[in-house]
Design an enzyme around this catalytic site. Structure first.
Site, PDB file in Angstrom:
ATOM      1  N   VAL A  38      -9.502  13.314  79.249  1.00 14.48           N
ATOM      2  CA  VAL A  38      -8.290  14.143  78.627  1.00 14.48           C
ATOM      3  C   VAL A  38      -8.807  15.504  77.988  1.00 14.48           C
ATOM      4  CG1 VAL A  38      -6.379  14.009  76.747  1.00 14.48           C
ATOM      5  CG2 VAL A  38      -7.108  12.019  78.187  1.00 14.48           C
ATOM      6  N   ILE A  39      -8.324  16.615  78.569  1.00 12.53           N
ATOM      7  CA  ILE A  39      -8.916  17.952  77.930  1.00 12.53           C
ATOM      8  C   ILE A  39      -8.001  18.678  77.271  1.00 12.53           C
ATOM      9  CG2 ILE A  39     -10.715  18.013  79.808  1.00 12.53           C
ATOM     10  CD1 ILE A  39      -8.621  19.860  81.530  1.00 12.53           C
ATOM     11  N   SER A  40      -6.788  18.032  77.006  1.00 12.47           N
ATOM     12  CA  SER A  40      -5.812  18.841  75.993  1.00 12.47           C
ATOM     13  C   SER A  40      -5.300  18.014  74.875  1.00 12.47           C
ATOM     14  CB  SER A  40      -4.743  19.627  76.836  1.00 12.47           C
ATOM     15  OG  SER A  40      -3.637  18.503  77.180  1.00 12.47           O
ATOM     16  N   GLY A  41      -4.742  18.425  73.916  1.00  9.68           N
ATOM     17  CA  GLY A  41      -4.253  17.876  72.954  1.00  9.68           C
ATOM     18  C   GLY A  41      -2.681  17.420  72.710  1.00  9.68           C
ATOM     19  N   THR A  49      -7.818  14.352  72.172  1.00 10.76           N
ATOM     20  CA  THR A  49      -8.535  15.107  73.268  1.00 10.76           C
ATOM     21  C   THR A  49      -9.854  14.631  73.418  1.00 10.76           C
ATOM     22  OG1 THR A  49      -7.455  17.185  72.646  1.00 10.76           O
ATOM     23  CG2 THR A  49      -9.350  17.496  73.762  1.00 10.76           C
TER      24      THR A  49
END
Length: 158
Positions: A38-41, A49
Site C-alpha cells: 500500500v503506497i497511499s493513505g 500507508t
C-alpha cells in the site's frame, strides 16, 4: 568481544528474521493469496500507508458492502485498494471509496476487480518495496551471507 553465546543469539535472531520475511512473502502464495504494498493513505487508518495487503481472487458478484477490494484502474495496470460502498448487479459495477477519501471513486466494472483483501500487515509493504531495490537486495544478501558465515564458524569451532 564476541562470545560464543552472543554469536548464537545473533544467528538465531538473523535466521528468524530471514525465515519470517520469506514466510510473509512466499507462504501466502500457497494459500492462493497475492501480496501488494500500500503506497497511499487513502485507506488510513484501517490500512496504513506501507502495509502489505493480501488479496484473494474472488468473483466480483460475491463482494459485499464493506469488503475491501483491489481493482485495476480502467485502461491501466495501476491497482487500487478501496472499500465497496455500493453494488449494481444489473450493470455489473461497484462503487468504491477509500476510507480516508471524501468522495467515491469512479464506477468500477466487475472486469477490473482483482480480488478481496483478506488481511494486511502494517509496515511489511515498505520492507517488500525496499527489497526490490538494488540497495535492499544488497542488504538482504549481505545479512544472509553474514548469518551463514556465523553458522559455519560456529560449526567449525565445535
Amino acid at each position: 568481544m564476541c562470545t560464543e553465546k552472543n554469536r548464537q543469539i545473533v544467528t538465531v535472531i538473523l535466521t528468524g528474521i530471514l525465515l519470517a520475511a520469506a514466510g510473509m512473502l512466499f507462504l501466502p502464495k500457497l494459500f492462493g493469496l497475492r501480496e501488494l504494498a500500500v503506497i497511499s493513505g487513502s485507506m488510513a487508518p484501517e490500512i496504513p500507508t506501507g502495509s502489505m495487503v493480501y488479496v484473494r481472487d474472488i468473483k466480483p458478484e460475491n463482494l459485499c458492502l464493506g469488503d475491501v477490494c483491489t481493482y485495476r484502474l480502467a485502461d491501466s495496470d495501476v491497482l487500487v485498494t478501496h472499500r465497496v460502498i455500493g453494488t449494481d448487479m444489473e450493470n455489473q459495477t461497484l462503487i468504491t471509496k477509500g476510507d480516508a477519501n471524501t468522495i467515491a471513486d469512479a464506477v468500477v466494472s466487475f472486469g477490473q476487480v482483482v480480488g478481496r483483501v483478506e488481511f494486511h500487515l502494517p509496515c511489511m509493504g515498505r520492507i517488500a518495496l525496499c527489497m526490490q531495490t538494488p540497495l535492499g537486495l544488497l542488504l538482504l544478501g549481505g545479512v544472509t551471507v553474514w548469518a551463514c558465515l556465523l553458522c559455519w564458524r560456529q560449526k567449525k569451532e565445535i
